[in-house]
Design an enzyme around this catalytic site. Structure first.
Site: not given
Length: 888
Positions: A166, A299, A303, A336, A358
């Site tokens: 990303e 970080g 995925n 995540e 985000e």
């Protein structure tokens, strides 16, 4: 207070003009902001050809760092064409054919655009085709694309590979349509040494031996997804698993560390159940791995089916980690995993809507924390996220949450606190306004409607409005489609025994006094108002100004009750005095809100430094950690601004005098669980008081460190970061060497970071030079090189030394660190300076001006330097004078 009639008319006309302007802007925006359409979605690639399915075979050369591969891509030509353009970086093309060799393609690459154009002698007919590409890409040494990680073990250095794609780096692994709207399925096969484990998005379907000591590993095809969500990790790995409602959840680590993944595994299992229920769509993949990578990037990356984490962000070892580290681990896992829905299942159409990924993942992480660990007080203790966003959003270099993005380099700049933290704060405000049940129902509709596809902000507002029964598009658009922070000015006035409150909105700005004014803004602001004790007033949606009854004359009226709203508050003198009298009786969130807004008003030049310093006298040494953390951060900022200035000794002495009673109350050693706010506050105070030169703290930290070197069990894990930092700042050569030895002898990533960064904090110039020289060797993980350089500049207070080093060794550092070093690190590093000369030097630094994203970052940092210089000139002399007069 009543105004003369002419003033009232002028104010009304101004508000009317502003309201008309906002209405016109919102109407134009509503026309421009459409629900998702593939053809209207921004991007660089032509949309005449789209991928449907990739079958990819990779044979990574882990030692030589070459990446040969072959892919067959099922494509659809939406119209007849003789050319198709896709993305590729540092890729050598061999044979490229279409439809089982019916035609060969000529390949022309454009390094700047990161594209490859395939030209065929005869046009491809509209319809489906099979494109076959043989190629060789590269495995990078920096954490972009497919990258290598060399890490220490008990038997020497070993190497693994992993991926981080990303926003736009799948093109570094295989040629592809590397924009989020080009969703396709991916079937991966890798050929690797037999002793290694490979992890991808989906479960392994087969393994078979091939020539020599190699094996071919095939993975099941993924659902339709964007290319940046592809993942591959290969190494000497081990995996522990658990079942979560039929989904296999795993934690993947390097050998010998899987036991440290138990907390992460347990957290993922319960989060999966919680998210399945909240989103109303069950996690659709058969497995979900959390992969610990001991280097490459700092970080985590969402995925689909295989989330990668920097090792210290995922693993918990009570022998090396403080109990409080579990809070950060849970938060990043929750963030995540929320992306498995917001980002992976439903993906923003283009990077202008990154906040849909985000902002929502950040909000959901805190919501999950409140669900499972309410004692952590996630919203209260996470106040700093919103404060950081508001500080950036008040500058002229801010940007809307929903912003135009030109290209892949500019997309990188969107991963900032406005996208994450302002987005999170806005979502919390909207949830509060709509109510939790209605908001959740809207999210469920959005997920169901756009699963396996892309969406825009407009799609989300439609879903929420259909469930909430309230119009929120105007509210939300006023916060997402324009930059800036609202300021609510609150004034009380008495009419006999009764009191009235007037609210009006303005724009909150932090900028040097000599800058031209920023454009006016108008927001639709949900505002919670009420007495510091008692029932809040009726809900207010502030569109310009309003007034209302506000109890008895002299009652303390608090605006932004609970600190949920995304705005600053400036109180008139009467109400501010009443609030200060009621300060000890306020809820913690409201006390914190008053303190943070008071400092922000000083930064903006709307209040003088003494007003903030006087407020600190109202604080109790036993107040909540969140309140004192805000004070600590302000003292740290003042101390940084005062470097090399005459005011510094006075400001440091004052800060020590205010913080030392707080520390003395809790002491060096506590009897708590080790996972409480006291433990976190203790560590923060030790670090800060050490930086401020507290002699007793320095002496005790050195004593405890010396004992720790002899007996590691003598120093609790909760104190190790703070003690080693303080010792590092004041280190002599012998202590510096001890810190390096501790780092070199450890195989735990968090320990290595602790000791290396402590050594880099040494203020001795000779030791700082030694640290900088170390960053050019192979000793340090590439992941922490930039952190080491920045530690020399900030904690070590040697910014010029570090900058000279960066300029001298720029080419070498760029080669090792990749393009983010040029575009991101250098501009951010320069904010260690607070003078016009260094701002000009950054503006003239050609490498960081070479990309769109680099230019954006340079402009932001030049403005940040100017703000720091202005703040130092305004605030430090005033603070110095007040301290001398009031605190001898």
């Amino acid at each position: 207070m009543n105004k003369p009639a002419t003033h009232v008319r002028r104010a009304l006309l101004r508000r009317l003009a502003t309201a008309i302007g906002l209405a016109l802007a919102m109407a134009a925006s509503a026309q421009a902001e459409q629900t998702f359409s593939f053809d209207r979605t921004p991007g660089k690639l032509p949309k005449t050809v789209v991928p449907l399915h990739y079958a990819i075979e990779l044979t990574p050369d882990i030692a030589g760092l070459a990446l040969p591969g072959v892919e067959t891509v099922d494509i659809e030509a939406r119209e007849a064409t003789a050319q198709l353009t896709l993305n590729a970086v540092n890729t050598t093309f061999a044979e490229v054919t279409i439809d089982d060799g019916a035609q060969r393609a000529e390949v022309a690459t454009d390094a700047a655009a990161q594209t490859a154009t395939l030209t065929f002698a005869r046009p491809l007919a509209a319809g489906r085709h099979k494109l076959r590409i043989a190629f060789t890409a590269q495995i990078n040494k920096f954490g972009t694309g497919l990258f290598s990680v060399d890490y220490p073990t008990g038997t020497g250095i070993k190497r693994m590979i992993s991926s981080k794609l990303e926003p736009a780096d799948a093109r570094r692994i295989f040629p592809c349509w590397d924009e989020p709207s080009f969703k396709a399925s991916f079937a991966l096969t890798v050929v690797i040494p037999r002793n290694l484990l490979a992890v991808g998005n989906m479960p392994v379907t087969s393994e078979e031996p091939v020539a020599g000591d190699l094996k071919k590993v095939a993975f099941a095809p993924t659902p339709k997804m964007s290319s940046y969500l592809f993942v591959l990790t290969v190494g000497e790995l081990e995996r522990v698993t658990a079942d979560a409602g039929g989904v296999t959840v795993g934690v993947v680590t390097t050998e010998g560390k899987s036991g440290q993944g138990r907390f992460a595994l347990d957290s993922a299992v319960k989060l999966l159940g919680y998210y399945n229920d909240y989103f109303g769509v069950k996690y659709p993949l058969p497995k979900l791995d959390l992969i610990a990578v001991p280097g490459g990037f700092g970080g985590a990356m969402e995925n689909w089916g295989g989330i990668t984490f920097f090792e210290s962000r995922l693993l918990f070892d009570p022998a090396t980690s403080a109990e409080t580290a579990r809070r950060g681990i849970f938060a990043i896992i929750a963030h995540e995993m929320a992306h498995m829905w917001f980002g992976d299942l439903v993906t923003m159409a283009w990077w202008d809507n990154l906040w849909l990924n985000e902002g929502f993942a950040s909000w959901m992480a805190t919501k999950a924390s409140e669900q499972f660990y309410p004692q952590w007080q996630g919203w209260l203790n996470g106040y700093g996220a919103k404060q950081f966003a508001m500080a950036l959003d008040a500058r002229r270099t801010s940007h809307p949450v929903q912003q135009p993005i030109a290209d892949h380099s500019e997309a990188v700049t969107a991963f900032d606190a406005i996208t994450y933290n302002k987005g999170q704060a806005l979502i919390r405000m909207l949830e509060t306004y709509l109510g939790e049940p209605a908001f959740r129902d809207g999210i469920r509709k959005y997920m169901a409607a756009h699963a396996y596809s892309n969406a825009t902000t407009a799609d989300l507002w439609q879903a929420l409005e259909s469930s909430g029964g309230k119009a929120i598009t105007g509210i939300a658009a006023s916060f997402t489609e324009q930059d800036g922070v609202p300021l609510v000015v609150a004034e009380t006035d008495c009419d006999g025994a009764a009191q009235r409150l007037t609210l009006r909105q303005d724009r909150f700005v932090i900028a040097p006094a000599n800058n031209p004014p920023l454009p006016a803004r108008n927001w639709q602001i949900p505002v919670a108002v009420g007495p510091t004790h008692g029932k809040p007033f009726d809900e207010i949606l502030l569109k310009g100004s309003t007034d209302m009854p506000a109890g008895a004359c002299g009652d303390a009226i608090k605006v932004n009750l609970g600190d949920v709203g995304y705005f600053r508050v400036e109180y008139g003198p009467k109400n501010r005095a009443a609030l200060l009298n009621a300060f000890p009786q306020m809820q913690v969130a409201d006390r914190l809100n008053v303190v943070t807004d008071s400092w922000a008003l000083v930064q903006a030049g709307r209040a003088e430094a003494p007003s903030y310093l006087a407020l600190l006298d109202a604080l109790d040494a036993g107040d909540h950690r969140a309140v004192w953390d805000q004070v600590i951060s302000t003292f740290a900022a003042l101390n940084r601004l005062a470097r090399d200035r005459t005011e510094r000794p006075v400001i440091q002495a004052y800060a020590r005098a205010k913080l030392r009673p707080v520390f003395d109350r809790i002491g060096w050693d506590g009897a708590g669980s080790g996972d409480d706010d006291i433990a976190l506050l203790r560590a923060s105070l030790i670090s800060t008081l050490g930086d401020l030169g507290d002699a007793a703290i320095l002496a005790e930290a050195k004593r405890r460190f010396a004992a720790f070197v002899d007996d590691p069990n003598s120093l609790p894990t909760a104190l190790r970061d703070a003690v080693t930092h303080v010792v590092g700042v004041t280190a002599d050569r012998a202590t510096y060497d001890q810190l390096l030895a501790l780092a070199r002898n450890s195989t735990a990533t968090n320990e290595r970071l602790r000791y290396y960064l402590a050594a880099a904090s040494a203020r001795d110039a000779g030791l700082a030079r030694a640290t900088l020289a170390l960053t050019l060797t192979n000793e340090l993980p590439d992941t922490i090189v930039t952190g080491m350089i920045n530690a020399v500049a900030s904690a070590g207070e040697q910014p010029q030394l570090a900058w000279d080093f960066v300029r001298t060794n720029f080419d070498s550092l760029l080669a090792r660190q990749g393009p983010n070093f040029r575009d991101q690190f250098v501009p951010n590093f320069m904010t260690n300076f607070t003078d016009e000369a260094h701002a000009a030097e950054l503006a003239a630094f050609a490498p960081s001006q070479s990309t769109t994203g680099g230019r954006v970052m340079v402009a932001r940092s030049v403005q940040a330097i100017a703000i720091s210089a202005d703040l130092a000139a305004r605030v430090l002399p005033a603070a110095d004078a007040w301290i001398r007069a009031h605190k001898p």
